[in-house]
Design an enzyme around this catalytic site. Structure first.
Site, PDB file in Angstrom:
ATOM      1  N   HIS A 118      31.427 -17.775 -22.669  1.00 31.15           N
ATOM      2  CA  HIS A 118      30.707 -17.118 -21.582  1.00 31.15           C
ATOM      3  C   HIS A 118      31.266 -17.513 -20.212  1.00 31.15           C
ATOM      4  O   HIS A 118      31.383 -18.693 -19.905  1.00 31.15           O
ATOM      5  CB  HIS A 118      29.237 -17.524 -21.675  1.00 31.15           C
ATOM      6  N   GLY A 310      27.154  -4.202  -4.521  1.00 30.65           N
ATOM      7  CA  GLY A 310      27.374  -5.598  -4.163  1.00 30.65           C
ATOM      8  C   GLY A 310      26.822  -6.015  -2.822  1.00 30.65           C
ATOM      9  O   GLY A 310      26.733  -7.221  -2.532  1.00 30.65           O
ATOM     10  N   GLN A 311      26.442  -5.063  -1.964  1.00 32.99           N
ATOM     11  CA  GLN A 311      25.945  -5.427  -0.638  1.00 32.99           C
ATOM     12  C   GLN A 311      24.618  -6.185  -0.695  1.00 32.99           C
ATOM     13  O   GLN A 311      24.410  -7.138   0.055  1.00 32.99           O
ATOM     14  CB  GLN A 311      25.774  -4.176   0.243  1.00 32.99           C
TER      15      GLN A 311
END
Length: 352
Positions: A118, A310-311
């Site tokens: 992971h 993503g902001q």
């Protein structure tokens, strides 16, 4: 219930735990930075809550204390790495750095990683590529969690995918998503806190949508966008496990299954150097124009602001520079794990 913890304290605490189980200061800090940054971005399913499971696996031997993957193929613009079941944040950083280096030489660099573990939030790797002037792509496969369209058994993972694009001013444009409607870690967190989940997130063992996170953990995740999400997840299994010679499909084991058995997932990283395709200044202007078209477009009633991918997470990270909110159950588990491995945590100035 949650506590607002000093971000620096949380990083030091997680670093201390990984150092106590045998990792170098540099490696322990890299893993801590990745986990705490996920918390800062509001992606708690990939944050500090993972520490006990990671540590259990290290102590059981299914995650090695190796801090670098072995390069098994190095041919021009591509490479294949064998992670040796090391912590994915360490080999993920290594693989993306190699992909970017190849992109600087060839315009593009692709790195597949087998025998992996992971790697946390995929945003980490594509942001690193964007900082170096590249469009970055990162993907991973997981154990089967979702059924085929019309199926009644899980056959493919929710296989995360992230893409990062350099922006002329401010944080990179980052798309980071699992291909299920929701990440498994969010369901585990809901189960730990006794909260219901939306009925679109998962089904029970009979394939019926459920709001019970415990029933969901025993059942199956539902793909985002139905057959489209399933199809894309299957292709990521190809790019990661099949292409690298690593685990795919049922060959990938559950993170929370037998901790003595390696997870055996696989990763894929791609870097495209913007300057190799044309004038990077022109690219920046064109990206600025595209971003303005999106964020400046008319909003629906009741919506105050439109965001690029993503902001929202970038804004959360900025706001959490001083303090990050952590659930009480996660903090308790971190302290318990620290006690088990003999890690001395720094003094905590205070919580709210």
């Amino acid at each position: 219930m949650s506590a607002l913890l000093p971000t620096g304290w949380l990083r030091e605490a997680v670093t201390a735990v990984f150092h106590a189980v045998g990792f170098s200061d540099t490696a322990a800090q890299a893993v801590a930075d990745a986990l705490v940054e996920a918390d800062m971005r509001g992606v708690t399913s990939h944050g500090t809550m993972l520490v006990p499971m990671y540590v259990d696996r290290v102590r059981a031997g299914s995650v090695s204390r190796t801090e670098q993957a072995t390069v098994v193929v190095d041919a021009g613009a591509i490479a294949v790495l064998d992670a040796g079941h090391a912590l994915g944040q360490l080999t993920g950083d290594q693989a993306m750095a190699l992909a970017v280096a190849k992109a600087k030489s060839f315009g593009a660099g692709a790195v597949a990683v087998r025998n992996a573990f992971h790697f946390g939030g995929a945003f980490r790797y594509v942001e690193a590529a964007a900082r170096d002037g590249c469009i970055g792509v990162a993907a991973a496969n997981t154990r089967p969690l979702m059924p085929a369209v019309g199926g009644a058994a899980p056959v493919v993972g929710n296989n995360p995918l992230a893409v990062g694009v350099p922006m002329p001013d401010g944080p990179a444009l980052v798309l980071d998503m699992a291909l299920s409607e929701a990440a498994l870690g969010k369901i585990r967190l809901a189960a730990a806190e006794g909260r219901e989940i939306p009925p679109t997130w998962a089904s029970d063992t009979q394939g019926r949508p459920t709001t019970d996170p415990v029933a969901a953990l025993a059942g199956m995740l539902l793909p985002a966008a139905g057959h489209k999400g399933f199809g894309l997840a299957l292709i990521i299994d190809v790019l990661t496990g099949v292409l690298s010679g690593g685990g795919f499909g049922g060959g990938v084991r559950g993170l929370y299954a037998d901790v003595s058995v390696p997870n055996n997932c696989a990763h894929f990283f791609l870097a495209l150097e913007v300057a190799a395709f044309g004038d990077p200044v022109d690219f920046a202007k064109r990206m600025e124009c595209l971003a303005a078209e999106v964020t400046g477009s008319p909003a629906a009633p009741g919506v105050d602001r439109l965001y690029l991918p993503g902001q929202i997470e970038a804004d959360r990270r900025t706001a959490a520079a001083v303090g990050v909110r952590v659930e009480a159950s996660v903090l308790a588990a971190l302290r318990r794990t620290a006690g088990e491995v003999g890690a001395v945590l720094p003094d905590l100035p205070g919580t709210t």
